[in-house]
Structure formats: C-alpha cells, structure tokens
Enzyme design. Structure first.
Site, mmCIF file in Angstrom:
data_model
loop_
_atom_site.group_PDB
_atom_site.id
_atom_site.type_symbol
_atom_site.label_atom_id
_atom_site.label_comp_id
_atom_site.label_asym_id
_atom_site.label_seq_id
_atom_site.Cartn_x
_atom_site.Cartn_y
_atom_site.Cartn_z
ATOM 1 N N ASP A 435 0.837 -1.197 0.000
ATOM 2 C CA ASP A 435 0.000 0.000 0.000
ATOM 3 C C ASP A 435 0.879 1.257 0.000
ATOM 4 O O ASP A 435 2.080 1.205 0.301
ATOM 5 C CB ASP A 435 -0.882 -0.037 1.255
ATOM 6 C CG ASP A 435 -2.177 0.733 1.106
ATOM 7 O OD1 ASP A 435 -2.292 1.539 0.169
ATOM 8 O OD2 ASP A 435 -3.076 0.546 1.954
ATOM 9 N N ASP A 500 -10.757 1.966 -3.258
ATOM 10 C CA ASP A 500 -11.247 1.674 -1.906
ATOM 11 C C ASP A 500 -12.768 1.650 -1.876
ATOM 12 O O ASP A 500 -13.355 1.388 -0.830
ATOM 13 C CB ASP A 500 -10.749 2.732 -0.911
ATOM 14 C CG ASP A 500 -9.390 2.365 -0.349
ATOM 15 O OD1 ASP A 500 -8.934 1.234 -0.585
ATOM 16 O OD2 ASP A 500 -8.783 3.210 0.324
HETATM 17 C C1 DGJ Z 1 -5.800 1.843 1.925
HETATM 18 C C2 DGJ Z 1 -6.149 0.631 1.139
HETATM 19 O O1 DGJ Z 1 -6.595 0.988 -0.128
HETATM 20 C C3 DGJ Z 1 -7.174 -0.180 1.900
HETATM 21 O O2 DGJ Z 1 -7.598 -1.275 1.135
HETATM 22 C C4 DGJ Z 1 -6.572 -0.621 3.190
HETATM 23 O O3 DGJ Z 1 -5.522 -1.500 2.946
HETATM 24 C C5 DGJ Z 1 -6.104 0.582 3.980
HETATM 25 N N1 DGJ Z 1 -5.263 1.446 3.205
HETATM 26 C C6 DGJ Z 1 -5.375 0.148 5.222
HETATM 27 O O4 DGJ Z 1 -4.826 1.194 5.897
#
Ligand code: DGJ
Length: 694
Positions: A435, A500
């Site tokens: 990430d 997300d």
């Molecule tokens: C952002 C990501 O896109 C989410 O899927 C998740 O992993 C969060 N960060 C976790 O902090």
C-alpha cells in the site's frame, strides 16, 4: 524510412530527423513504399510561417522551428544549450523496432530513441550529457503525432474512491493538459488518454491511446496546433531543479506506450496484451481472496481472524489477506508505520498460529505492508527522523498522520528491505498487499533538491530487490485504492487494488474506465458488505457479484456476520467466478457503447470474448432508470459472423429477473446486427449472459 508492423497497427518512422519522427501510426497499410507517405502528406510552407516545417519528431525541437511544446527542455549554466537541434548518427535495428542515436555537438548532448511496435507502440528516450558541465534537465517528453481527424478526446478524472472516470471532450483546437504532482500515479490524473475520430465508440471510429508507464509525477499534453497538426506529449514531470545531469550522466524517460484500434475496445487490447506479456503477468489461476480490511479494520484478534478464515474457506476463498494493523504499535492509523515486526500486543504468539490455521484450511496467506511510509509515532522515526522525505527547515505536511520514508537514502532503503525480507523469510506468506497512502509534498533528497524522481526509482528498486529475494511471492499495487495503476508498476506486481470503493454502482464506472488500461485478471474487484462502507448505498448480492465477477475476485465483508442464505449465495458467487475464471482472465475484454439517460450512462454492457471467439460472458448492468421503458437491444459486435451461438442467462445469486429468451440460438452476425432484447431491470441490478458457439 522504416516500416514497423505490429499486431494490429503499423508505424512508419523517419529516422533521418535526429530524434526520429513517426510519420504514420495507424491501421495496417500492407506492402507500400514508406517514402510515398511523406510524399502524400507533404505540407507546403504557407505564408505567415517559417520557411521550414519542423517535424513533430519524437522529441520535437524549438531549435528546428517547432512551434508547439518542445520535447526536451533544459540548459547549461547561463541558460546555454537550451534549444538543441539533433542530427542522426546511427540507426540500429532492435527486436520489433529501431534504435536511433542522435547528437547535438554544440550542446554536447546525445539522444537515444528506441521505438518498437508489437502489441503496442513503445517509445523510450534517453538523454546523455556528453559535455564537461552539468546539464539541468527540466523535461524529456516523448511525443507522438496524431492525425487531423482525431478530434475527440477521452480522458479520465478521479479522486479517492472514484478513480478512472472517463470524460469525453471535443478537441477542436488548443491544449488539453493533465499534470500529476502527487508523487504516485494518482487518483486524480491517471496517465492515460485516448484520441479518436469524431463520435468514436467502443467498436467504431479510429482510436489512439497513450499511456505513460510511470508511478511518479507525470504530464500529458495534447495539442491541436494552429497549423492543423496534432500531437500527444507525455512524460515525467520534474520539480524545478530536480534533475541535474553531471558530465557523462544520462536520463531515461519513462516509456510512453501507444495503442491503436478501430474502436476503444480493440484499442485497449494492446495495453492488455502488453500486460499479459510483462515479467509479472499472473501465470496461475487468480485465487479468490478475502481481505480483512472492511471486515475487521484495526480490530485484530487471532481467534476472531481464525474464525473469519474458517468461514472464508467454507464459501470457497482461496487466499486470506491480513490487512493493516498486525505490526508494531499500529492499533489505529495514527502510529506504527515503519515498524514491520509482528505486534506482541495483538499476536502474543506471533502470526504463525493464524498462518498455520489459514494454510491448514487450504488457503494462501497474504499480508499488508506500506513500506514507503513512517509515522512520527513509530520506533523507526524515533531512531531515524532524518530518513523522512522532507525539506530541512520546513514543518512537514502530514497526510493520514504519516510521512514518506526517503527510500533514496541507502540506510533507509536497506532497513526496509531487511524488514520485508525477514517478514517473508520467517512466515509462510505468498502474497503482499503493498500500500502507499499519501501524496508527496515538498520531499527533498539529501542535497535539498526535489526528491520525487529518486523516490520513484528507489520504489521500483525496492520492489525488484524484494522480488528477487522472494520470486514466488505475488505483490499487489495498492495506493489508497487505485492511486498506483500504471504499466511500469505492473511489470513488478500481479494485481492492482482498483479502488477503496466497494460500492457496486460506483465500481461499474471505475472498472469501466480501468478496463481501458488493464485486463480483468490484474484488476482487484471485491464483493463488499451489503451496505457500502464508503457510500452507504445498499446493493443486492446479485449486483455486487455481477460487478466484481469481471476482475480478480475478492471478498471484503465480514463473512462471520452472514445469514446462512447469504453465505450460500456468496459461495455460489465465488463458484460462478471460478467456473468462468479461465475465460474471464484469458479472453479479450469487450465493452459496448453505453446507453445514455440524458446525463450519463443508464446502463453498461460489457464482458469477455474468448480469444477464438467461440465463447463469451456478457453482463448488462442497469445503473439508473433509462429514458425508455425498456433498455434497447444489446448488440454484440466482434463475434464470428457465420457461427451459431447459444445465448443463455446465467442466474446470479439471489437475482429474480428472468430473460424469457434464454437459450436462444443466433449467429454472430445477428448478435452484431439486431442484438437481443433484455427485460426491464431495476436500477442497480443486472443480468449475466453466457454465449457458446454450437
Ligand atoms: C488503503 C487501502 O486501499 C485499503 O484497502 C486498506 O488496505 C487501507 N489502506 C489500510 O490502511
């Protein structure tokens, strides 16, 4: 003149212009005299113009009289060598293309351009400082000419949870400019645009697409010049003074990739095929995964996670991914980033009991990391505040309470690599969700100059070195959802996290846009909770299934909270994906022109055709109410015209709409010409069709 022949397009290159010139890029021409193209397209000098017409070369030159934006900007001390003019010194054949070397002896610069054409047109430019003084490089932006009939643009807007929304624009005159300074590929400015003939559609008109394969800052500049010519220029956006070439040093610009096709759908296959041949292209069936983020967020508890894993395995999940919250002091998003050791607070016996449980259930285990970041509240920052990517003397700008770790600092780089290596060495992990959750702001290197480029290069190096140490571990490129989706990161990662937002309605458009760049097997798509966590909308499992089916399927839902009926239906959804997985992940993505509701799309029809065109899976998603009582018949161009297909509805879990004509037999020509009338569907629902050649 060199005539390159690709899978579905031709390009003719004039290598005599210093930086070579793409004099033709478009539909295959057959066997022609390439010189006839320059004769046919010769532009006489006009009154009111210079006495020469500077070509739109791959690096157009102000010094030659080019009146648009020059491809190379830079200078030596005192502003000298600012308008170079290159001469070709060598042309060398390379696989599927040519390499042209050109020099400007006065400016002491060498330009090396490689152009190849296979699945797509790839342009690489490298500048070498052959002088004995430093050359300050502002920009090296490969440039592709477009024909005068490419008068419409398709570009992409976005933001967090709303990535890759296509926007159509007329492009009569002037410049369309998209600039990204996020320090990552970005939600807001995906490095992708298409240009096409008037009214081009998914299967109609002539379309060119251009992508900058780069995960840092970039610019895309499309100009319709007053003299009638058009071009797209694309490359890395450098901060002022960020790149200084010392004598003998060189700079390789990010690769610019171009696709061409009759319609958007065939054009995007060029990107997809290129990804399928990339070093990181997935080689095995994509495991359906469960991601713990929306199921538990930061509430990590081994017994609860074990129960979640058991329930996941029961519905058919094949990979269990432990998201944020397992390490250091990370109990919420205010602290812990940088401390990549298992938290004894929540995992007193380490991760082994959970991993063994997951593996014992026959699933792979995946884990989340965010290696490029550090929280000020972390052991790492307390020990090495100097490793943060900031600018001395200024209060750094935080985002999600975190700072960026300067990976161009060798100590920081080795520290993170060592921690990631230990994590993968000591645990049975087959998947990493990598990430990256913030934009870069005022990040300087040790010398005080802008550090985005060095960070981007170091990020690639970190991925490369980790992959070399753990070649069997797959990596997902996630960045607050889809802020790092590009073809350079996809040379090192097997999947992207598209957004997300797991709201199926939003995802319809996000994935529609994303499918113009990436194929389904790398596009992370999850069945989320009934009520979306990011929008509050409620969707049926049928609609969520229909939407997530056409990607690398995952589930991001606390499956422990499901009613028995829901659990059965989720298992059916996963089984449905598994049944069609090889078609979904091996065929060609198809989209059909959306039906308008007067403001936007009322419905989407899309799917996958097998490469031999003998099988297809097609979805019809009703997004809003339509203007007409019934949706118009769905027409399916591109199948085998003389082949008879049986077209059957595939029931979606929990869906009730029945298509009376299911099982009908029609030829490919009929499917393209009159299509099929589907029943009325409620907004935010849909239908799935399976076509098999008889
Ligand atoms: C952002 C990501 O896109 C989410 O899927 C998740 O992993 C969060 N960060 C976790 O902090």
């Amino acid at each position: 003149m060199i005539h390159l022949r690709g899978i579905s397009a031709d390009a003719v290159i004039d290598e005599s212009t210093g930086a070579p010139t793409v004099v033709y890029w478009g539909a295959p021409l057959g066997h022609v005299d390439p010189g006839s193209i320059t004769s046919a397209l010769f532009r006489p000098v006009q009154q009111g113009s210079l006495d020469v017409l500077a070509p739109i070369s791959v690096v157009p030159e102000h010094g030659s009289g080019f009146q648009g934006r020059q491809g190379l900007s830079g200078h030596r001390q005192g502003g000298r060598a600012w308008a170079p003019r290159f001469s070709t010194v060598a042309t060398v054949p390379v696989e599927a293309g040519i390499r042209v070397e050109a020099v400007d002896a006065l400016a002491s610069l060498r330009l090396i351009t490689t152009i190849t054409l296979g699945d797509l047109l790839a342009v690489e430019c490298t500048l070498v400082n052959e002088g004995d003084t430093r050359y300050l490089l502002d920009a090296l932006h490969p440039t592709l000419p477009l024909p005068s009939h490419a008068t419409e643009l398709l570009t992409f807007d976005g933001r967090w949870t709303r990535e890759l929304h296509p926007v159509r624009r007329q492009w009569g005159s002037g410049v369309f400019l998209s600039e990204n300074r996020a320090g990552r590929t970005s939600h807001e400015h995906p490095p992708l645009l298409f240009a096409g003939s008037p009214g081009f559609g998914e299967w109609s008109g002539e379309v060119w697409g251009v992508h900058v394969a780069w995960s840092g800052n970039h610019t895309m500049h499309a100009e319709a010049m007053p003299d009638g010519r058009r071009y797209v220029q694309a490359g890395e956006l450098l901060h002022p003074g960020e790149l200084c070439l010392e004598p003998g040093e060189s700079y390789a610009a990010p690769t610019v990739l171009g696709v061409h096709g009759q319609g958007l759908t065939p054009a995007s296959w060029g990107f997809h095929r290129w990804i399928r041949r990339s070093p990181a292209a997935p080689r095995s069936p994509r495991p359906v995964l469960l991601n713990t983020w929306e199921a538990v967020y930061f509430q990590h508890d081994t017994e609860h996670l074990k129960a979640l894993a058991t329930a996941a395995a029961e519905v058919g999940i094949e990979r269990f991914v432990l998201d944020d919250g397992w390490f250091g002091s990370r109990r919420d998003d205010t602290r812990g980033l940088g401390d990549w050791w298992v938290s004894p607070e929540v995992y007193p016996e380490g991760l082994a009991p959970l991993i063994e449980h997951v593996r014992g259930l026959g699933m792979e285990f995946g884990i989340w990391v965010e290696p490029e970041m550090v929280n000020p509240d972390s052991d790492l920052y307390r020990a090495h505040p100097e490793w943060a990517l900031t600018t001395d003397g200024y209060e750094p700008v935080l985002a999600r309470n975190q700072l960026v770790l300067n990976l161009a600092h060798e100590g920081a780089f080795q520290h993170v690599l060592g921690q990631l290596h230990a994590l993968l060495r000591d645990h049975d992990v087959s998947y990493v969700k990598w990430d990256m959750n913030r934009n870069l702001v005022q990040g300087s290197g040790a010398d005080g100059a802008g550090g985005t480029r060095a960070q981007t290069v170091a990020f690639y190096r970190l991925l490369d070195e980790l992959r070399a140490l753990h070649p069997d571990v797959e990596i997902e490129s996630c960045s607050s959802g889809g802020a790092r989706i590009d073809l350079e990161v996809l040379r090192r990662t097997e999947r992207v996290w598209t957004s997300d937002c797991n709201d199926a309605l939003e995802r319809q458009t996000i994935q529609w846009g994303a499918s113009m760049l990436i194929p389904p097997e790398v596009m992370g798509a999850h069945i989320g909770p009934t009520r979306s966590h990011t929008t509050g909308r409620v969707h049926s499992l049928a609609f969520r299934t229909l939407t997530a089916l056409f990607g690398h399927l995952g589930v991001e839902w606390n499956v422990l909270t499901l009613e028995p009926r829901e659990r059965e239906q989720l298992a059916d959804a996963i089984a449905l994906h598994q049944r069609f997985r090889s078609l979904l992940h091996g065929g060609d993505t198809v989209r059909f022109d959306p039906v308008s509701n007067g403001q936007g799309a009322a419905s989407h029809a899309y799917g996958v055709y097998s490469t031999d065109r003998r099988e297809a899976l097609v979805a019809h998603a009703q997004l809003t109410t339509g203007m007409a009582l019934l949706p118009p018949p769905v027409r399916l161009p591109g199948l085998l015209p003389d082949t008879q297909y049986r077209v059957a509805q595939i029931p979606l879990p929990g869906a009730q709409v029945v298509w009376q004509a299911s099982g009908i037999e029609l030829t490919g020509a009929q499917l393209a010409a009159h299509g099929i009338q589907l029943p009325r569907q409620h907004p935010e629902s849909g239908i799935l069709l399976h076509l098999v050649a008889i």
